[in-house]
Design a protein around this motif. Structure first.
Motif, PDB file in Angstrom:
ATOM      1  N   ALA A 190       0.832  -1.207   0.000  1.00  0.00           N
ATOM      2  CA  ALA A 190       0.000   0.000   0.000  1.00  0.00           C
ATOM      3  C   ALA A 190       0.865   1.255   0.000  1.00  0.00           C
ATOM      4  O   ALA A 190       0.547   2.239  -0.669  1.00  0.00           O
ATOM      5  N   SER A 191       1.949   1.231   0.732  1.00  0.00           N
ATOM      6  CA  SER A 191       2.862   2.392   0.765  1.00  0.00           C
ATOM      7  C   SER A 191       3.492   2.629  -0.599  1.00  0.00           C
ATOM      8  O   SER A 191       3.635   3.768  -1.037  1.00  0.00           O
ATOM      9  N   LEU A 192       3.871   1.548  -1.271  1.00  0.00           N
ATOM     10  CA  LEU A 192       4.466   1.675  -2.598  1.00  0.00           C
ATOM     11  C   LEU A 192       3.457   2.238  -3.588  1.00  0.00           C
ATOM     12  O   LEU A 192       3.790   3.109  -4.391  1.00  0.00           O
ATOM     13  N   LEU A 193       2.223   1.765  -3.527  1.00  0.00           N
ATOM     14  CA  LEU A 193       1.175   2.292  -4.413  1.00  0.00           C
ATOM     15  C   LEU A 193       0.852   3.742  -4.083  1.00  0.00           C
ATOM     16  O   LEU A 193       0.643   4.556  -4.973  1.00  0.00           O
ATOM     17  N   ALA A 194       0.805   4.067  -2.809  1.00  0.00           N
ATOM     18  CA  ALA A 194       0.452   5.425  -2.382  1.00  0.00           C
ATOM     19  C   ALA A 194       1.403   6.465  -2.962  1.00  0.00           C
ATOM     20  O   ALA A 194       0.992   7.589  -3.249  1.00  0.00           O
ATOM     21  N   ALA A 195       2.650   6.082  -3.152  1.00  0.00           N
ATOM     22  CA  ALA A 195       3.632   7.012  -3.700  1.00  0.00           C
ATOM     23  C   ALA A 195       3.406   7.287  -5.187  1.00  0.00           C
ATOM     24  O   ALA A 195       3.954   8.237  -5.729  1.00  0.00           O
ATOM     25  N   LYS A 196       2.573   6.485  -5.833  1.00  0.00           N
ATOM     26  CA  LYS A 196       2.381   6.606  -7.279  1.00  0.00           C
ATOM     27  C   LYS A 196       0.999   7.112  -7.691  1.00  0.00           C
ATOM     28  O   LYS A 196       0.738   7.260  -8.872  1.00  0.00           O
ATOM     29  N   VAL A 197       0.118   7.372  -6.738  1.00  0.00           N
ATOM     30  CA  VAL A 197      -1.254   7.762  -7.068  1.00  0.00           C
ATOM     31  C   VAL A 197      -1.581   9.141  -6.513  1.00  0.00           C
ATOM     32  O   VAL A 197      -0.831   9.698  -5.713  1.00  0.00           O
ATOM     33  N   ASP A 198      -2.723   9.674  -6.926  1.00  0.00           N
ATOM     34  CA  ASP A 198      -3.127  11.019  -6.514  1.00  0.00           C
ATOM     35  C   ASP A 198      -3.737  11.078  -5.124  1.00  0.00           C
ATOM     36  O   ASP A 198      -3.697  12.120  -4.485  1.00  0.00           O
ATOM     37  N   GLY A 199      -4.322   9.993  -4.666  1.00  0.00           N
ATOM     38  CA  GLY A 199      -4.981  10.011  -3.369  1.00  0.00           C
ATOM     39  C   GLY A 199      -5.069   8.626  -2.779  1.00  0.00           C
ATOM     40  O   GLY A 199      -4.931   7.625  -3.474  1.00  0.00           O
ATOM     41  N   VAL A 200      -5.293   8.587  -1.480  1.00  0.00           N
ATOM     42  CA  VAL A 200      -5.360   7.319  -0.750  1.00  0.00           C
ATOM     43  C   VAL A 200      -6.546   7.365   0.201  1.00  0.00           C
ATOM     44  O   VAL A 200      -6.779   8.378   0.856  1.00  0.00           O
ATOM     45  N   LEU A 201      -7.273   6.277   0.270  1.00  0.00           N
ATOM     46  CA  LEU A 201      -8.359   6.121   1.228  1.00  0.00           C
ATOM     47  C   LEU A 201      -7.934   5.019   2.189  1.00  0.00           C
ATOM     48  O   LEU A 201      -7.727   3.880   1.776  1.00  0.00           O
ATOM     49  N   LEU A 202      -7.775   5.369   3.440  1.00  0.00           N
ATOM     50  CA  LEU A 202      -7.357   4.410   4.462  1.00  0.00           C
ATOM     51  C   LEU A 202      -8.592   3.967   5.233  1.00  0.00           C
ATOM     52  O   LEU A 202      -9.295   4.787   5.823  1.00  0.00           O
ATOM     53  N   VAL A 203      -8.881   2.684   5.200  1.00  0.00           N
ATOM     54  CA  VAL A 203     -10.044   2.129   5.889  1.00  0.00           C
ATOM     55  C   VAL A 203      -9.566   1.416   7.139  1.00  0.00           C
ATOM     56  O   VAL A 203      -8.670   0.574   7.071  1.00  0.00           O
ATOM     57  N   VAL A 204     -10.144   1.772   8.282  1.00  0.00           N
ATOM     58  CA  VAL A 204      -9.769   1.135   9.552  1.00  0.00           C
ATOM     59  C   VAL A 204     -11.024   0.630  10.257  1.00  0.00           C
ATOM     60  O   VAL A 204     -12.117   1.155  10.051  1.00  0.00           O
ATOM     61  N   ARG A 205     -10.839  -0.379  11.061  1.00  0.00           N
ATOM     62  CA  ARG A 205     -11.964  -0.939  11.814  1.00  0.00           C
ATOM     63  C   ARG A 205     -12.058  -0.198  13.151  1.00  0.00           C
ATOM     64  O   ARG A 205     -11.122  -0.199  13.945  1.00  0.00           O
ATOM     65  N   ALA A 206     -13.214   0.421  13.395  1.00  0.00           N
ATOM     66  CA  ALA A 206     -13.435   1.158  14.645  1.00  0.00           C
ATOM     67  C   ALA A 206     -13.309   0.216  15.839  1.00  0.00           C
ATOM     68  O   ALA A 206     -13.761  -0.925  15.804  1.00  0.00           O
ATOM     69  N   ASN A 207     -12.676   0.712  16.880  1.00  0.00           N
ATOM     70  CA  ASN A 207     -12.487  -0.020  18.133  1.00  0.00           C
ATOM     71  C   ASN A 207     -11.650  -1.287  17.977  1.00  0.00           C
ATOM     72  O   ASN A 207     -11.627  -2.123  18.870  1.00  0.00           O
ATOM     73  N   ALA A 208     -10.989  -1.455  16.830  1.00  0.00           N
ATOM     74  CA  ALA A 208     -10.140  -2.625  16.638  1.00  0.00           C
ATOM     75  C   ALA A 208      -8.740  -2.225  16.173  1.00  0.00           C
ATOM     76  O   ALA A 208      -7.768  -2.835  16.593  1.00  0.00           O
ATOM     77  N   ALA A 209      -8.668  -1.206  15.326  1.00  0.00           N
ATOM     78  CA  ALA A 209      -7.370  -0.760  14.822  1.00  0.00           C
ATOM     79  C   ALA A 209      -6.611  -0.041  15.933  1.00  0.00           C
ATOM     80  O   ALA A 209      -7.195   0.736  16.690  1.00  0.00           O
ATOM     81  N   LYS A 210      -5.336  -0.320  16.016  1.00  0.00           N
ATOM     82  CA  LYS A 210      -4.507   0.355  17.031  1.00  0.00           C
ATOM     83  C   LYS A 210      -4.206   1.766  16.549  1.00  0.00           C
ATOM     84  O   LYS A 210      -3.794   1.977  15.420  1.00  0.00           O
ATOM     85  N   ARG A 211      -4.429   2.717  17.443  1.00  0.00           N
ATOM     86  CA  ARG A 211      -4.271   4.130  17.110  1.00  0.00           C
ATOM     87  C   ARG A 211      -2.872   4.427  16.563  1.00  0.00           C
ATOM     88  O   ARG A 211      -2.714   5.151  15.581  1.00  0.00           O
ATOM     89  N   ASP A 212      -1.827   3.865  17.168  1.00  0.00           N
ATOM     90  CA  ASP A 212      -0.471   4.143  16.702  1.00  0.00           C
ATOM     91  C   ASP A 212      -0.213   3.577  15.309  1.00  0.00           C
ATOM     92  O   ASP A 212       0.512   4.153  14.517  1.00  0.00           O
ATOM     93  N   HIS A 213      -0.862   2.450  14.977  1.00  0.00           N
ATOM     94  CA  HIS A 213      -0.731   1.893  13.625  1.00  0.00           C
ATOM     95  C   HIS A 213      -1.405   2.812  12.605  1.00  0.00           C
ATOM     96  O   HIS A 213      -0.867   3.020  11.512  1.00  0.00           O
ATOM     97  N   VAL A 214      -2.568   3.346  12.954  1.00  0.00           N
ATOM     98  CA  VAL A 214      -3.280   4.238  12.042  1.00  0.00           C
ATOM     99  C   VAL A 214      -2.483   5.521  11.843  1.00  0.00           C
ATOM    100  O   VAL A 214      -2.337   6.008  10.715  1.00  0.00           O
TER     101      VAL A 214
END
Length: 70
Positions: free
Chosen positions: A43-67
């Motif tokens: 995802a990081s490699l693709l993000a460097a090549k595109v105009d925008g990124v949509l990051l989807v996270v699971r509420a109350n499950a994703a670790k804040r520091d990871h996000v």
């Protein structure tokens, strides 16, 4: 063809940039789905090549520091 030793190299290649450019000529919006950022860097490699990124996270499950790191 043969898989490279590090498959992510395909996403970082000039050929991938050419593919994205060609797709951009054919479509107004292009969506790439990538594995979780914490697992692999695709995802990081693709993000460097595109105009925008949509990051989807699971509420109350994703670790804040990871996000935040994403």
């Amino acid at each position: 063809g043969p898989l490279p030793p590090i498959p992510g190299q395909l996403l970082a290649s000039n050929k991938m940039e050419a593919i994205i450019a060609r797709l951009a000529e054919l479509a107004e919006i292009i969506i790439f789905d990538a594995p979780p950022l914490v697992t692999v860097n695709d995802a990081s490699l693709l993000a460097a090549k595109v105009d925008g990124v949509l990051l989807v996270v699971r509420a109350n499950a994703a670790k804040r520091d990871h996000v935040k790191a994403a």
